[in-house]
Design an enzyme around this catalytic site. Structure first.
Site, PDB file in Angstrom:
ATOM      1  CG  HIS A  65      -2.086  -0.936   1.049  1.00  0.00           C
ATOM      2  ND1 HIS A  65      -3.328  -0.525   0.661  1.00  0.00           N
ATOM      3  CD2 HIS A  65      -2.156  -2.280   1.180  1.00  0.00           C
ATOM      4  CE1 HIS A  65      -4.129  -1.571   0.561  1.00  0.00           C
ATOM      5  NE2 HIS A  65      -3.437  -2.648   0.871  1.00  0.00           N
ATOM      6  N   PRO A  66       0.410   2.289  -0.705  1.00  0.00           N
ATOM      7  CG  PRO A  66      -0.867   3.807  -1.952  1.00  0.00           C
ATOM      8  CD  PRO A  66      -0.805   2.350  -1.519  1.00  0.00           C
ATOM      9  CB  SER A  78      -3.777   3.932  -4.670  1.00  0.00           C
ATOM     10  OG  SER A  78      -3.843   2.619  -4.174  1.00  0.00           O
ATOM     11  CD  GLN A  79      -2.097   8.134  -9.643  1.00  0.00           C
ATOM     12  OE1 GLN A  79      -2.824   8.566 -10.542  1.00  0.00           O
ATOM     13  NE2 GLN A  79      -0.844   7.798  -9.848  1.00  0.00           N
ATOM     14  CD  GLN A  82      -3.290   8.357  -1.207  1.00  0.00           C
ATOM     15  OE1 GLN A  82      -2.768   9.457  -1.073  1.00  0.00           O
ATOM     16  NE2 GLN A  82      -2.621   7.223  -1.058  1.00  0.00           N
ATOM     17  CG  PHE A 113      -1.791   5.628   8.433  1.00  0.00           C
ATOM     18  CD1 PHE A 113      -2.110   5.389   9.758  1.00  0.00           C
ATOM     19  CD2 PHE A 113      -2.733   6.231   7.618  1.00  0.00           C
ATOM     20  CE1 PHE A 113      -3.360   5.743  10.260  1.00  0.00           C
ATOM     21  CE2 PHE A 113      -3.977   6.594   8.100  1.00  0.00           C
ATOM     22  CZ  PHE A 113      -4.287   6.347   9.430  1.00  0.00           C
ATOM     23  CG  MET A 115      -8.230   5.401   7.196  1.00  0.00           C
ATOM     24  SD  MET A 115      -8.032   6.973   8.083  1.00  0.00           S
ATOM     25  CE  MET A 115      -9.719   7.248   8.581  1.00  0.00           C
ATOM     26  CB  ALA A 116     -11.052   2.069   4.013  1.00  0.00           C
ATOM     27  CB  VAL A 117      -9.081   7.430   1.974  1.00  0.00           C
ATOM     28  CG1 VAL A 117      -7.777   7.228   2.729  1.00  0.00           C
ATOM     29  CG2 VAL A 117      -8.946   7.025   0.530  1.00  0.00           C
TER      30      VAL A 117
END
Length: 162
Positions: A65-66, A78-79, A82, A113, A115-117
């Site tokens: 994960h990033p 992921s981009q 986020q 870290f 976290m499901a954002v």
């Protein structure tokens, strides 16, 4: 699910292999459990595979994960996740705070870290980082895995529900 249950292993891994960040081994193992009754059944099967995996494999998944809020290279999905939480629009000061907290977190836990954002804001993510960096390793390891499962659930929803 009917379409998914008819897929060969290669097609299946291509379709859902990305829901666990850079870890298509989860989907590959899940394929062995076909047929799936529902999206929820598929997700639970994948979660069970991760939970029963060796710790080294779980750690590799976490480390795939990033870092949140940084400008490091990450997958397109992921981009987008986020960006949805505003992490692509940080001020210089916010960016520096995320970088510092990420460094502290990784130095302590040896994984980023997580976290499901989805549904979060940069403020709630930052607050969670500040709180969670003080957790024990075991506590944070378990939280990180639960967050990975949430992320996978959101991504499966995107595939099957849109």
């Amino acid at each position: 699910m009917e379409e998914v249950n008819l897929m060969n292993k290669e097609e299946f891994v291509q379709k859902v292999g990305w829901v666990f960040e850079h870890s298509p081994w989860v989907a590959s193992a899940a394929w062995e459990s076909m047929p799936f009754e529902s999206r929820e059944n598929l997700l639970q099967t994948m979660i069970d595979i991760v939970q029963n995996a060796e710790e080294s494999r779980q750690l590799a998944l976490l480390r795939a994960h990033p870092d949140l809020g940084t400008r490091l290279q990450m997958s397109e999905v992921s981009q987008k996740e986020q960006a949805g939480a505003g992490l692509d629009r940080l001020s210089k000061e916010e960016f520096e705070e995320f970088v510092l907290l990420n460094e502290m977190y990784v130095n302590k836990f040896a994984f980023p870290f997580i976290m499901a954002v989805k549904g979060q804001s940069k403020e709630t993510i930052l607050a969670a980082m500040k709180q969670r960096v003080d957790n024990s390793y075991e506590e944070e390891y378990n939280i990180a895995l639960r967050e990975v499962y949430k992320i996978a659930g959101f991504r499966l929803n995107d595939i099957f529900i849109g």
